[in-house]
Scaffold this active site. Structure first.
Site, PDB file in Angstrom:
ATOM      1  N   ASP A  25       0.822  -1.226   0.000  1.00 52.45           N
ATOM      2  CA  ASP A  25       0.000   0.000   0.000  1.00 52.45           C
ATOM      3  C   ASP A  25       0.849   1.266   0.000  1.00 52.45           C
ATOM      4  O   ASP A  25       0.434   2.298   0.515  1.00 52.45           O
ATOM      5  CB  ASP A  25      -0.950   0.026   1.210  1.00 52.45           C
ATOM      6  N   HIS A  62      -4.204  -1.643  -6.536  1.00 51.32           N
ATOM      7  CA  HIS A  62      -3.541  -0.397  -6.902  1.00 51.32           C
ATOM      8  C   HIS A  62      -4.594   0.635  -7.285  1.00 51.32           C
ATOM      9  O   HIS A  62      -5.537   0.319  -8.004  1.00 51.32           O
ATOM     10  CB  HIS A  62      -2.612  -0.598  -8.112  1.00 51.32           C
TER      11      HIS A  62
END
EC number: 6.3.4.4
Length: 428
Positions: free
Chosen positions: A13, A41
């Site tokens: 992340d 993503h």
């Protein structure tokens, strides 16, 4: 540079999607080399936001070849859902723009079922899996009982493999866990449909990618998750089931180590992780809540709130070492704007000693007490910076500390989610 890697330097992340999208502008080929649809993503282009899970970020450019490598475990259902989602947003997906390794392993319904059953059976010792069948699929790969894409698109091979494998899986599901058996015909017919849709996309990607490199094309290898989730160097067992470090490119895309010229580690200006496991710099107070809300720290794939903490340079130093990073790209430095004082971890205190590495033992890492250095903060004007000299002096000092401690330069800084909020400050 002709072949370079973009990978996560923390617990995932970190903003890899945005960075890959940004760097893909100058690439000819974008390759995903590990993981599955457990990754998420988010890429912002203009006013549009795209959420990607399996397909490489280069798909948002019209002139790039996008590759799903053999190191990826492929859920065909999830793949075609993502293709439909992207096409609904005007992104064209054709075999000229996306190819899939014939050696990639296929996630089957029994993988997802077993993933959920085993996680529930762990009780309060659960790992925090996404339940998408990633781990069980990699397990079958190692046990040499998996079904690959090349097997799926050959009807007779798939039929034989599915019969043998499902018989074993159903015994485990029914006799060990007391759950309902899966239906052979239902799975067979569903996956035959996927096979026909997959067929035009399936190639020997190692041959194609290596030829592109030999021809001098720019090839970008896109990692999923992050270094501290690596199956070997992560906080085991709270890790993913694949190799997330630079070495994973070689086995996950079929290229030799000498082909790689650069490796860029993506790092947030603070630290986050999802799920359980040790987190030395975690903020369990109002500051942690503030960072989570301001940074929108909620998982793309699961929606789970991320745990937030101060920047941990021990982790970044470890990432630089195990992946041979040539530089860092630092993201979300704008999120920290507004804090008067920032802390950065420069070591751990463990059993009376000071260490600057992540110990293998989970018990030892849980005992580690962070040693902090304090920095003065900056204001929200940082989001308007478009070159290095525009950055606040305190932010520059912060970045310099990252470079000095990790002995790895910072080449890119991101001050917001949009493409134009990214600046290259030194050669990648």
């Amino acid at each position: 540079m002709s072949a370079f890697i973009v990978l996560g330097a923390q617990w995932g992340d970190e903003g890899k999607g945005k960075m890959t999208d940004y760097l893909a502008e100058n690439a000819d080929v974008v390759v995903r080399f590990q993981g599955g649809n457990n990754a998420g993503h988010t890429v912002v282009v203009g006013e549009k936001e795209y959420k990607l899970h399996l397909i490489p970020s280069g798909i948002l450019y019209n002139d790039k070849l996008n590759v799903i490598g053999n190191g990826v475990v492929l859920d065909p259902k999830a793949l075609f859902e993502e293709i439909n989602y992207l096409e609904s947003l005007g992104v064209e997906i054709t075999p000229d723009r996306l190819i899939i390794s014939d050696r990639a392993h296929v996630i089957m319904p029994y993988h997802r079922v077993l993933d959920g059953i085993k996680e529930r059976a762990r009780g309060n010792k659960d790992i925090g899996t996404t339940g998408k069948g990633i781990g069980p699929s990699y397990t079958d790969k190692m046990e040499r009982s998996g079904i690959r894409v090349c097997d799926l698109i050959h009807k007779e091979v798939f039929e034989e493999n599915l019969k043998e494998t499902l018989e074993v899986k159903n015994k485990i599901i029914t006799e060990v866990f007391g759950e309902e058996a899966l239906d052979y015909d239902e799975i067979y017919n569903e996956y035959l449909g996927y096979a026909e849709k997959l067929r035009p996309f399936v190639k020997d990607i190692s041959v194609i990618v290596n030829k592109k490199i030999k021809d001098g094309k720019e090839v970008l290898f896109e990692g999923a998750q992050g270094t501290l989730l690596d199956i070997d160097y992560g906080t085991y067992p709270y890790v993913t089931s694949s190799s997330t470090i630079a070495g994973g490119v070689c086995i996950g895309a079929g290229v030799g180590p000498t082909a790689i010229t650069n490796a860029v580690g993506i790092a947030k200006a603070y630290t986050t992780r999802v799920g359980k496991g040790p987190f030395p710099t975690e903020l369990l107070d109002s500051t942690g809540d503030w960072v989570r809300e301001k940074g929108h720290e909620f998982g793309v794939t699961t929606g789970r709130a991320r745990r937030c903490g101060w920047l941990d340079l021990v982790i970044l130093k470890t990432s630089a070492r195990v992946s041979g990073l040539t530089s860092f790209a630092v993201t979300k430095i704008d999120t920290l704007a507004g804090l008067d004082t920032l802390k950065v971890c420069t070591g751990y205190r463990l059993n009376g000693e000071i260490i600057d590495y992540v110990p293998a033992s989970l018990e030892d890492l849980a005992k580690c007490k962070p040693i902090y250095e304090e920095f003065q903060g900056w204001d929200d004007s940082i989001a308007n910076a478009r070159c290095y000299k525009d950055l606040p002096e305190n932010a520059i000092k912060y970045l310099k500390k990252i470079e000095d401690f990790t002995e790895t330069k910072v080449s890119i800084v991101s001050v917001g989610p949009k493409r134009d909020q990214t600046m290259i400050i030194s050669e990648i």
